[in-house]
Design an enzyme around this catalytic site. Structure first.
Site, PDB file in Angstrom:
ATOM      1  N   SER A  21       0.843  -1.199   0.000  1.00  0.00           N
ATOM      2  CA  SER A  21       0.000   0.000   0.000  1.00  0.00           C
ATOM      3  C   SER A  21       0.873   1.243   0.000  1.00  0.00           C
ATOM      4  O   SER A  21       1.647   1.473   0.942  1.00  0.00           O
ATOM      5  CB  SER A  21      -0.897   0.020   1.234  1.00  0.00           C
ATOM      6  OG  SER A  21      -1.441   1.316   1.384  1.00  0.00           O
ATOM      7  N   HIS A  27      -1.215  -1.368  -4.152  1.00  0.00           N
ATOM      8  CA  HIS A  27      -2.500  -1.052  -3.524  1.00  0.00           C
ATOM      9  C   HIS A  27      -2.608   0.471  -3.357  1.00  0.00           C
ATOM     10  O   HIS A  27      -1.752   1.106  -2.747  1.00  0.00           O
ATOM     11  CB  HIS A  27      -2.569  -1.751  -2.164  1.00  0.00           C
ATOM     12  CG  HIS A  27      -3.888  -1.663  -1.484  1.00  0.00           C
ATOM     13  ND1 HIS A  27      -4.959  -2.475  -1.806  1.00  0.00           N
ATOM     14  CD2 HIS A  27      -4.319  -0.875  -0.464  1.00  0.00           C
ATOM     15  CE1 HIS A  27      -5.984  -2.188  -1.009  1.00  0.00           C
ATOM     16  NE2 HIS A  27      -5.626  -1.217  -0.188  1.00  0.00           N
ATOM     17  N   ASP A  40      -4.876   3.457  -1.978  1.00  0.00           N
ATOM     18  CA  ASP A  40      -5.968   3.762  -1.050  1.00  0.00           C
ATOM     19  C   ASP A  40      -6.573   5.129  -1.340  1.00  0.00           C
ATOM     20  O   ASP A  40      -5.920   6.157  -1.141  1.00  0.00           O
ATOM     21  CB  ASP A  40      -5.451   3.727   0.393  1.00  0.00           C
ATOM     22  CG  ASP A  40      -5.214   2.313   0.876  1.00  0.00           C
ATOM     23  OD1 ASP A  40      -6.162   1.515   0.828  1.00  0.00           O
ATOM     24  OD2 ASP A  40      -4.080   2.006   1.298  1.00  0.00           O
ATOM     25  N   MET A  64      -9.362   7.802  -0.330  1.00  0.00           N
ATOM     26  CA  MET A  64     -10.240   8.175   0.793  1.00  0.00           C
ATOM     27  C   MET A  64     -10.806   9.566   0.546  1.00  0.00           C
ATOM     28  O   MET A  64     -10.100  10.452   0.072  1.00  0.00           O
ATOM     29  CB  MET A  64      -9.453   8.180   2.097  1.00  0.00           C
ATOM     30  CG  MET A  64      -8.729   6.873   2.377  1.00  0.00           C
ATOM     31  SD  MET A  64      -8.004   6.886   4.023  1.00  0.00           S
ATOM     32  CE  MET A  64      -6.988   5.403   3.946  1.00  0.00           C
ATOM     33  N   HIS A 110      -8.375   0.738  -3.964  1.00  0.00           N
ATOM     34  CA  HIS A 110      -9.311   0.508  -2.858  1.00  0.00           C
ATOM     35  C   HIS A 110     -10.069   1.806  -2.592  1.00  0.00           C
ATOM     36  O   HIS A 110      -9.502   2.759  -2.059  1.00  0.00           O
ATOM     37  CB  HIS A 110      -8.485   0.065  -1.635  1.00  0.00           C
ATOM     38  CG  HIS A 110      -9.270  -0.179  -0.400  1.00  0.00           C
ATOM     39  ND1 HIS A 110      -8.679  -0.338   0.833  1.00  0.00           N
ATOM     40  CD2 HIS A 110     -10.614  -0.302  -0.178  1.00  0.00           C
ATOM     41  CE1 HIS A 110      -9.605  -0.548   1.762  1.00  0.00           C
ATOM     42  NE2 HIS A 110     -10.786  -0.515   1.175  1.00  0.00           N
ATOM     43  N   MET A 132     -12.367   3.950  -0.649  1.00  0.00           N
ATOM     44  CA  MET A 132     -13.044   4.153   0.643  1.00  0.00           C
ATOM     45  C   MET A 132     -13.799   5.462   0.526  1.00  0.00           C
ATOM     46  O   MET A 132     -13.419   6.491   1.098  1.00  0.00           O
ATOM     47  CB  MET A 132     -12.001   4.179   1.771  1.00  0.00           C
ATOM     48  CG  MET A 132     -11.448   2.791   2.084  1.00  0.00           C
ATOM     49  SD  MET A 132      -9.879   2.836   2.958  1.00  0.00           S
ATOM     50  CE  MET A 132      -8.780   3.007   1.565  1.00  0.00           C
ATOM     51  N   MET A 161     -11.345  -6.139   5.716  1.00  0.00           N
ATOM     52  CA  MET A 161     -10.577  -5.144   6.480  1.00  0.00           C
ATOM     53  C   MET A 161     -10.301  -5.688   7.879  1.00  0.00           C
ATOM     54  O   MET A 161     -11.220  -6.129   8.571  1.00  0.00           O
ATOM     55  CB  MET A 161     -11.352  -3.829   6.602  1.00  0.00           C
ATOM     56  CG  MET A 161     -11.541  -3.044   5.317  1.00  0.00           C
ATOM     57  SD  MET A 161     -10.018  -2.511   4.504  1.00  0.00           S
ATOM     58  CE  MET A 161      -9.174  -1.602   5.791  1.00  0.00           C
ATOM     59  N   ASP A 187      -6.547  -6.556   4.522  1.00  0.00           N
ATOM     60  CA  ASP A 187      -5.948  -5.220   4.549  1.00  0.00           C
ATOM     61  C   ASP A 187      -6.034  -4.644   5.961  1.00  0.00           C
ATOM     62  O   ASP A 187      -7.121  -4.502   6.508  1.00  0.00           O
ATOM     63  CB  ASP A 187      -6.721  -4.330   3.552  1.00  0.00           C
ATOM     64  CG  ASP A 187      -6.144  -2.938   3.390  1.00  0.00           C
ATOM     65  OD1 ASP A 187      -5.063  -2.658   3.941  1.00  0.00           O
ATOM     66  OD2 ASP A 187      -6.788  -2.133   2.689  1.00  0.00           O
ATOM     67  N   GLY A 201       1.110  -1.937   4.165  1.00  0.00           N
ATOM     68  CA  GLY A 201       1.611  -0.577   3.972  1.00  0.00           C
ATOM     69  C   GLY A 201       2.803  -0.299   4.856  1.00  0.00           C
ATOM     70  O   GLY A 201       3.952  -0.375   4.420  1.00  0.00           O
ATOM     71  N   SER A 202       2.533  -0.031   6.125  1.00  0.00           N
ATOM     72  CA  SER A 202       3.619   0.370   7.026  1.00  0.00           C
ATOM     73  C   SER A 202       4.659  -0.739   7.202  1.00  0.00           C
ATOM     74  O   SER A 202       5.845  -0.438   7.368  1.00  0.00           O
ATOM     75  CB  SER A 202       3.053   0.810   8.374  1.00  0.00           C
ATOM     76  OG  SER A 202       2.218  -0.186   8.903  1.00  0.00           O
TER      77      SER A 202
HETATM   78  C1  DX5 Z   1      -6.404   1.526   5.632  1.00  0.00           C
HETATM   79  C2  DX5 Z   1      -5.983   1.183   4.238  1.00  0.00           C
HETATM   80  C3  DX5 Z   1      -4.839   0.267   4.168  1.00  0.00           C
HETATM   81  C4  DX5 Z   1      -3.575   0.774   4.799  1.00  0.00           C
HETATM   82  C5  DX5 Z   1      -2.946  -0.394   5.459  1.00  0.00           C
HETATM   83  O1  DX5 Z   1      -7.626   2.162   5.630  1.00  0.00           O
HETATM   84  O2  DX5 Z   1      -7.047   0.604   3.513  1.00  0.00           O
HETATM   85  O3  DX5 Z   1      -4.592  -0.178   2.843  1.00  0.00           O
HETATM   86  O4  DX5 Z   1      -2.666   1.351   3.914  1.00  0.00           O
HETATM   87  O5  DX5 Z   1      -1.865   0.047   6.206  1.00  0.00           O
HETATM   88  P1  DX5 Z   1      -1.084  -0.915   7.169  1.00  0.00           P
HETATM   89  O6  DX5 Z   1      -0.560  -2.051   6.366  1.00  0.00           O
HETATM   90  O7  DX5 Z   1      -0.005  -0.021   7.699  1.00  0.00           O
HETATM   91  O8  DX5 Z   1      -2.050  -1.355   8.237  1.00  0.00           O
HETATM   92 ZN    ZN Z   2      -6.522  -0.378   1.555  1.00  0.00          ZN
END
Ligand code: DX5
Ligand code: ZN
Length: 215
Positions: free
Chosen positions: A9, A34, A36, A38, A67, A69, A141, A176, A198-199
């Site tokens: 991500s 990925h 994201d 938002m 993705h 959101m 999620m 995710d 992601g992180s």
């Molecule tokens: C959160 C996102 C994720 C996010 C995950 O709302 O949909 O894709 O980047 O981040 P990590 O892997 O750090 O939990």
């Molecule tokens: Zn995501």
């Protein structure tokens, strides 16, 4: 044997240099990215939109796993599809009723790309059973959507086998939120076939090692 699909991500990447950040995870073995999206309404955060996806499409051949959101997903399917997304995943909770979910699925498919349906932590897996034959991917999620770097919610992972039991064999079951080398093992043992991270990846100093530890 099919390895699980890792989708780094970019939410945790350096936004000032996304091209390089994508190339780095590609070099480290990633096949998907990925993205994201938002809107500040469906989730309490704002990230990136159509112009960024369009720019990313020009600099990478990796699968763009977008993705959404966002509220009113039907309004944005065409722009995100035309911008170059290969997969568009939207939220079940952003839809008014079953008909609305079906309309968004069909709209995504009309652009010849893969359709994904995501559920937030409080949504029961049974609610999306009626759609499992019509989609390509389910996104479970394991954190409340909105931010990277949150802790994995173990209860949510237990939805995976319930979905798998009802799903056609080729349905991709993606997880995710809070995925790391330990939680990845749990997700895989429960039947996940794709992991977003992601992180864990972008926060590491060796992307290759991080990705390999999820496989
Ligand atoms: C959160 C996102 C994720 C996010 C995950 O709302 O949909 O894709 O980047 O981040 P990590 O892997 O750090 O939990
Ligand atoms: Zn995501």
């Amino acid at each position: 044997m099919n390895d699980v699909i890792i989708s780094p991500s970019i939410l945790s990447a350096n936004f000032a240099n996304l091209e390089q950040e994508i190339q780095a995870v590609q070099y480290a073995g990633a096949k998907w990215i990925h993205v994201d999206v938002m809107d500040g309404h469906f989730v309490p955060n704002i990230t990136i939109g159509v112009p960024v996806v369009k720019s990313l499409r020009k600099v990478t051949d990796l699968i763009l796993d977008t993705h959404l959101m966002i509220e009113n997903p039907e309004k944005y399917i065409e722009p995100f599809a035309k911008a170059g997304s290969d997969i568009l995943t939207f939220h079940y909770e952003a839809c008014k009723n079953e008909q609305h979910v079906r309309e968004v699925i069909n709209l995504i498919k009309s652009f010849g790309i893969k359709a994904g349906l995501s559920i937030k932590p409080k949504t029961k897996p049974e609610e999306i059973f009626p759609f499992l034959n019509d989609i390509d991917l389910v996104l479970v999620m394991t954190v409340e959507p909105g931010f990277g770097g949150q802790e994995f919610m173990h209860d949510c992972a237990l939805k995976i086998p319930k979905i798998k039991e009802k799903a056609p064999d080729n349905l991709i079951i993606q997880v995710d939120g809070g995925v790391n080398n330990i939680t990845a093992k749990i997700c895989k043992s429960l039947g996940a076939t794709s992991l977003v991270a992601g992180s864990y990846i972008y926060g590491s100093n060796d992307y290759k090692k991080a990705i390999e530890s999820l496989l």
